[in-house]
Motif scaffolding. Structure first.
Motif, short mmCIF file in Angstrom:
data_model
loop_
_atom_site.label_atom_id
_atom_site.label_comp_id
_atom_site.label_asym_id
_atom_site.label_seq_id
_atom_site.Cartn_x
_atom_site.Cartn_y
_atom_site.Cartn_z
N ASP A 113 67.66 -66.87 6.51
CA ASP A 113 68.81 -65.98 6.61
C ASP A 113 69.15 -65.33 5.28
O ASP A 113 69.83 -64.30 5.25
CB ASP A 113 70.03 -66.74 7.14
N LYS A 114 68.68 -65.91 4.17
CA LYS A 114 68.91 -65.33 2.86
C LYS A 114 67.85 -64.28 2.52
O LYS A 114 67.85 -63.73 1.41
CB LYS A 114 68.90 -66.42 1.78
N GLY A 115 66.96 -64.02 3.46
CA GLY A 115 65.92 -63.03 3.22
C GLY A 115 64.76 -63.54 2.41
O GLY A 115 63.99 -62.74 1.86
N GLN A 116 64.59 -64.87 2.36
CA GLN A 116 63.48 -65.48 1.63
C GLN A 116 62.74 -66.47 2.55
O GLN A 116 62.69 -67.66 2.31
CB GLN A 116 63.97 -66.21 0.38
N PRO A 117 62.16 -65.96 3.64
CA PRO A 117 61.53 -66.83 4.63
C PRO A 117 60.32 -67.59 4.11
O PRO A 117 59.86 -68.53 4.75
CB PRO A 117 61.13 -65.85 5.75
N GLU A 118 59.82 -67.18 2.96
CA GLU A 118 58.67 -67.89 2.38
C GLU A 118 59.05 -69.25 1.79
O GLU A 118 58.18 -70.10 1.54
CB GLU A 118 58.02 -67.02 1.29
N LYS A 119 60.35 -69.49 1.58
CA LYS A 119 60.78 -70.73 0.95
C LYS A 119 60.91 -71.85 2.01
O LYS A 119 62.01 -72.30 2.34
CB LYS A 119 62.09 -70.52 0.20
N THR A 120 59.79 -72.28 2.52
CA THR A 120 59.76 -73.28 3.59
C THR A 120 59.37 -74.67 3.09
O THR A 120 59.57 -75.66 3.80
CB THR A 120 58.75 -72.88 4.67
N ASP A 121 58.80 -74.78 1.90
CA ASP A 121 58.28 -76.07 1.44
C ASP A 121 59.40 -77.02 1.02
O ASP A 121 60.38 -76.61 0.38
CB ASP A 121 57.33 -75.88 0.26
N ILE A 122 59.21 -78.27 1.37
CA ILE A 122 60.14 -79.34 0.98
C ILE A 122 59.35 -80.39 0.20
O ILE A 122 58.33 -80.88 0.67
CB ILE A 122 60.81 -79.96 2.22
N ILE A 123 59.83 -80.70 -0.99
CA ILE A 123 59.18 -81.71 -1.83
C ILE A 123 59.79 -83.07 -1.53
O ILE A 123 61.00 -83.24 -1.56
CB ILE A 123 59.33 -81.37 -3.33
#
Length: 396
Positions: A113-123
């Motif tokens: 929703d922030k327009g950064q759909p590429e930020k999917t990875d979770i460490i």
């Protein structure tokens, strides 16, 4: 022939029929001191009068309506949690596993929703346990958890516990969140030092990523604060809760800031049973006790006494124990023998414990355990340790 109960558990040959505070009664009448609390679930012990009263009263009125309607008990518990924590909003689940699923969805939806759909990875971190769902096993990443259940849900990276360089190296433009237990439970009662938790919060702020804490096992007063992260003086963006919050009734929750939860609008998530009147009535009674500062102070006092007695136990059995570690009433005995041997010896000594990774025996007593019960518990652990001491089984 397969049994009628799917054989996924290796169960002890015990049949408990009654619980009373810190005690479990076997059907043959034997009384066991319970230092497992159903794996940190029975925070107020067995059959606590306040929980029995809350459940009984609610059961006589209304059990279930679904989340198609307002649920006053759910609102009351959410208000208590928001008032006592960092959170602005709460979603109720039935388990820690379900809480993990939502925490992952919430973090990814936030960035979408922030327009950064590429930020999917979770460490996440080696040795972690986040439940047995697709997201939970992918977050843990161990071969034991994921073998045979592929393809594994993508979008998770794993770094060694305590390896700061590896953590920094793992962060890139696809990183959306860091997920960690302030105290690893299944991983062997490994507390994250306060300065490391503060460093994680600072790192997330610096890199603009979310911090997700899994307090399913270490929360709800278990470490002597309502939630373990409070010792470090920091707040997460999203937090998973379960186990102790229901005091034995299946209940979980995801707590979040308004910002972190901003993507979870109507229709993005749901649960048929989550936040039902029965569970939330019990949860309110649990919160009334566990969130009380005097209660938490007493937990810390008793934890100090237990830790002191465990030091003496370790010293008395150097062939069995290396030391003890943990926080509050979430403690672990580091063993030189397989902890399962001590668990079995404990059955003979009428004391219940829980094994964990890293050769650790978990001690997770009800937060209501008394001083006399602490003394009796350590005496029974001493008997169990004596039974597995190598010299004890050597031929004379």
């Amino acid at each position: 022939m397969i049994p009628s109960v799917l054989p996924t558990y290796t169960r002890a040959p015990l049949h408990f029929v009654k619980g009373e505070g810190t005690w479990l009664v076997e059907e043959d009448g034997r009384r066991f001191l319970d230092l497992g609390s159903g794996i940190a679930v029975n925070a107020l012990g067995h059959a606590h009068p306040a929980l029995v009263a809350a459940l009984t009263e609610q059961a006589g009125n209304l059990w279930h309506v679904s989340n198609l309607y307002e649920i006053p008990q759910q609102q009351a518990l959410a208000d208590k949690l928001v008032a006592a924590t960092f959170a602005d909003t709460v979603f109720f689940t039935n388990s820690g596993t379900e809480s993990c699923e939502l925490a992952v969805k919430m973090a990814r939806k936030y960035w979408y929703d922030k327009g950064q759909p590429e930020k999917t990875d979770i460490i996440a971190f080696e040795g972690a346990f986040h439940g047995r769902s697709s997201a939970g096993i992918a977050a843990a990443g161990s071969e034991k958890m994921i073998k045979g259940f592929g393809p594994v849900l993508p979008g998770f990276k794993h770094v060694p516990w305590g390896d700061h360089d590896a953590l920094h190296a793992a962060i890139d433009e696809a990183t959306g969140a860091i997920l960690i237990e302030p105290v690893q439970g299944e991983g062997g009662i490994r507390p994250l030092p306060d300065h490391c938790l503060k460093g994680l919060r600072e790192l997330c702020d610096e890199k603009g990523i979310l911090l997700i804490l899994d307090e399913v096992q270490c929360g709800m007063g278990r470490t002597g604060r309502l939630f373990a992260h409070e010792w470090a003086g920091i707040s997460p963006d999203i937090m998973m809760v379960a186990k102790g919050i229901g005091g034995g009734f299946p209940l979980g929750a995801v707590l979040a800031t308004e910002e972190a939860a901003s993507g979870m609008t109507a229709g993005t998530h749901g649960s048929t049973y989550g936040g039902n009147p029965l569970g939330c009535a019990v949860g309110c009674a649990v919160m009334d006790h566990v969130a009380d500062e005097a209660f938490l102070s007493d937990v810390n006092r008793k934890a100090g006494l237990l830790r002191q007695k465990l030091e003496s136990l370790v010293a008395a059995h150097p062939e069995v124990f290396e030391g003890n570690r943990g926080m509050g009433l979430m403690l672990g005995l580091k063993c030189k023998l397989p902890p399962a041997d001590l668990v079995r010896a404990g059955y003979d000594a009428l004391v219940i414990t829980v094994p964990a990774a890293d050769n650790v025996l978990r001690l997770l007593p009800p937060l209501t355990i008394t001083e006399d019960e602490i003394g009796e518990a350590v005496a029974r652990l001493d008997t169990a340790a004596g039974a597995v001491t190598p010299s004890a089984s050597s031929p004379v």
